[in-house]
Design a protein around this motif. Structure first.
Motif, PDB file in Angstrom:
ATOM      1  N   LEU A  73       0.588  -1.260   0.082  1.00 50.59           N
ATOM      2  CA  LEU A  73      -0.087  -0.166   0.098  1.00 50.59           C
ATOM      3  C   LEU A  73       0.725   1.286   0.044  1.00 50.59           C
ATOM      4  O   LEU A  73       0.464   2.195  -0.581  1.00 50.59           O
ATOM      5  N   ILE A  74       1.985   1.374   0.760  1.00 48.43           N
ATOM      6  CA  ILE A  74       2.924   2.193   0.592  1.00 48.43           C
ATOM      7  C   ILE A  74       3.439   2.484  -1.015  1.00 48.43           C
ATOM      8  O   ILE A  74       3.471   3.698  -1.381  1.00 48.43           O
ATOM      9  N   GLU A  77       0.712   4.135  -2.965  1.00 48.07           N
ATOM     10  CA  GLU A  77       0.565   5.754  -2.645  1.00 48.07           C
ATOM     11  C   GLU A  77       1.793   6.315  -3.301  1.00 48.07           C
ATOM     12  O   GLU A  77       1.574   7.457  -3.806  1.00 48.07           O
ATOM     13  N   ARG A  80      -9.367  11.386   1.600  1.00 47.82           N
ATOM     14  CA  ARG A  80      -8.109  10.657   1.457  1.00 47.82           C
ATOM     15  C   ARG A  80      -8.334   9.774   2.708  1.00 47.82           C
ATOM     16  O   ARG A  80      -7.753   8.394   2.513  1.00 47.82           O
ATOM     17  N   LYS A 137      -7.614   5.143   3.033  1.00 48.27           N
ATOM     18  CA  LYS A 137      -6.548   4.728   3.858  1.00 48.27           C
ATOM     19  C   LYS A 137      -7.208   3.684   4.951  1.00 48.27           C
ATOM     20  O   LYS A 137      -6.260   2.886   5.300  1.00 48.27           O
ATOM     21  N   PHE A 138      -8.145   4.309   5.576  1.00 48.39           N
ATOM     22  CA  PHE A 138      -8.661   3.149   6.662  1.00 48.39           C
ATOM     23  C   PHE A 138      -8.948   1.858   6.172  1.00 48.39           C
ATOM     24  O   PHE A 138      -8.709   1.082   6.630  1.00 48.39           O
ATOM     25  N   TRP A 139      -9.813   2.109   4.838  1.00 44.00           N
ATOM     26  CA  TRP A 139     -10.192   0.650   4.221  1.00 44.00           C
ATOM     27  C   TRP A 139      -9.004  -0.129   3.744  1.00 44.00           C
ATOM     28  O   TRP A 139      -9.190  -1.389   3.955  1.00 44.00           O
ATOM     29  N   ASP A 187      -6.064  -0.151   5.128  1.00 47.14           N
ATOM     30  CA  ASP A 187      -5.497  -0.888   6.263  1.00 47.14           C
ATOM     31  C   ASP A 187      -6.461  -2.000   7.056  1.00 47.14           C
ATOM     32  O   ASP A 187      -5.854  -2.715   7.328  1.00 47.14           O
ATOM     33  N   TYR A 190      -7.761   3.510  -4.801  1.00 47.76           N
ATOM     34  CA  TYR A 190      -6.857   2.846  -3.814  1.00 47.76           C
ATOM     35  C   TYR A 190      -7.426   1.561  -3.093  1.00 47.76           C
ATOM     36  O   TYR A 190      -6.935   0.621  -3.219  1.00 47.76           O
TER      37      TYR A 190
END
Lengths: 197, 219
Positions: free
Chosen positions: B68-69, B72, B92, B96-98, B100, B152
């Motif tokens: 995921l990094i 991004e 945004r 990012k929450f999802w 994770d 994402y």
């Protein structure tokens, strides 16, 4: 001058490093906020409503809108209040910072440390021994990498634990001497083409 | 100077697929290098000394680790074309929450479904379905998790789709019956060239899993 419409509330726990890191970010940026201590054993309706997926702190509420997961919150804070940036600008540097932040999260045994002097309870135990290398390695790596992944303000429990460890003769004898260790880490980082300071 | 982009990867990895999809979405030429995880190459050990895992994205000699990094990083480094994340900070934070969530809650159960037996496997199956339903609820009636834009969370999740067949066989359940909207979403994603190019056929994965189990010493 604070906007009357800005309302920042943090659902957190005083002993949680994950919660503390959000407080540091807000404080760093001069954002006024209301801290609401949560009881995890008896979760508030607001917490359950704001983080229905994980039902955990920290949760940041900005004008009533919730953001969960401490690293996600940190990035949100950085993007919303752009003074005193937390993340670097360069995409590669950001990727490195994100990598180490995740690494710290994986290593952090926060629940274990809250309220205890050692991970094993009253005295040095198996987990402490196993984790010692991680803690020292991390802290010395941060000197080399130049990124404070475990700063004392954010992780008072870890630092207190490390202090306890340092008081123990056995540990003092077993940790690699600082200078040698730092040089070793620098050499490894250079050979791995990772940025070091 | 031309960009040199190398991806150290392992063909069945749903994490590696994320990076493949992201690179394809941005039309970035990259050198795909298949890794043998049972006999790790010097370059893998050098480029990801901390975790020694794939995928590793190497851009002009500099490694970026964690899928995921990488996604991004790709979005930030090559900002043209389809943006994977919205520009508004609050919007945004949701993807990012999802992302994770998928890493922490969806992946784990899959290992129990194909790797465990009996109660453990059942528990894994139950958990997996529960997590998929949460995702499906987040998807709602949108075309993609990113709403009208493939983004994402779509990238984070789509690699699991080629694993669905083998998971269903092992766990003896139907994902379509439990989460029809999610399956419909996956099929829409598969129509994208970036996804079709990056995901192996389901039957390859289905054949692969018993071999994997032998290799890692599970019956």
């Amino acid at each position: 001058m604070a906007e009357r419409s800005e309302e920042v509330k943090l659902l957190g726990m005083w002993a949680s490093p994950f919660s503390r890191r959000v407080e540091i970010a807000l404080t760093l940026k001069g954002v006024p906020y209301e801290f609401s201590e949560q009881d995890i054993a008896n979760k508030s309706p607001l917490l359950l409503q704001s983080n229905p997926v994980h039902k955990m702190i920290p949760v940041l509420l900005h004008n009533g809108k919730p953001i969960s997961e401490s690293l996600v919150i940190l990035e949100y804070i950085d993007e919303t209040w752009q003074n005193n940036p937390i993340l670097p600008q360069d995409p590669y540097d950001r990727a490195i910072a994100r990598f180490w932040a995740r690494f710290v999260d994986e290593q952090l045994m926060e629940k274990e440390l809250v309220g205890k002097d050692f991970l094993g309870g009253e005295s040095l135990g198996f987990v402490d021994i196993v984790a010692t290398l991680v803690a020292f390695w991390l802290m010395r790596t941060e000197e080399v990498v130049g990124v404070k992944v475990v700063p004392v303000e954010m992780f008072p429990e870890i630092h207190r634990w490390v202090k306890n460890l340092l008081d123990i003769d056995v540990i003092k004898k077993c940790i690699p001497p600082e200078d040698e260790h730092l040089n070793y880490i620098r050499a490894r980082m250079d050979s791995l083409k990772l940025k070091s300071v | 100077m031309a960009d040199e982009v190398i991806l150290l990867d392992y063909w069945p990895s749903m994490f590696g697929m994320r990076t493949r999809v992201a690179l394809e979405e941005k039309n970035i030429k990259f050198d795909y290098r298949e890794q043998d995880l049972f006999n790790k190459s010097p370059i893998l050990l050098e480029m990801n000394p901390v975790h020694k895992k794939i995928p590793v994205l190497i851009h002009n000699g500099k490694p970026v680790c964690e899928s995921l990094i990488q996604v991004e990083y790709i979005d930030e480094t090559w900002p043209g074309g389809n943006s994977f994340l919205p520009s508004d900070p609050y919007q945004r934070a949701q993807p990012k929450f999802w992302g994770d969530f998928i890493d922490k809650k969806v992946y784990g159960p899959t290992r129990l479904i194909w790797g465990a037996k009996g109660e453990e496997q059942e528990a894994g199956t139950k958990e997996f379905i529960e997590m998929l339903k949460m995702l499906e609820s987040e998807l709602g009636d949108k075309t993609y998790f990113g709403d009208e834009t493939f983004g994402y969370v779509d990238i984070a999740m789509i690699g699991f789709y080629c694993w669905f067949d083998v998971l269903e066989k092992c766990g003896n359940f139907s994902i379509e019956a439990e989460c029809p909207k999610l399956i419909a979403w996956a099929k829409r994603c598969m129509k994208r060239e970036s996804v079709a190019k990056s995901l192996p056929d389901s039957d390859k994965i289905t054949k692969f899993v018993p071999e994997l189990k032998k290799k890692i010493g599970i019956e």
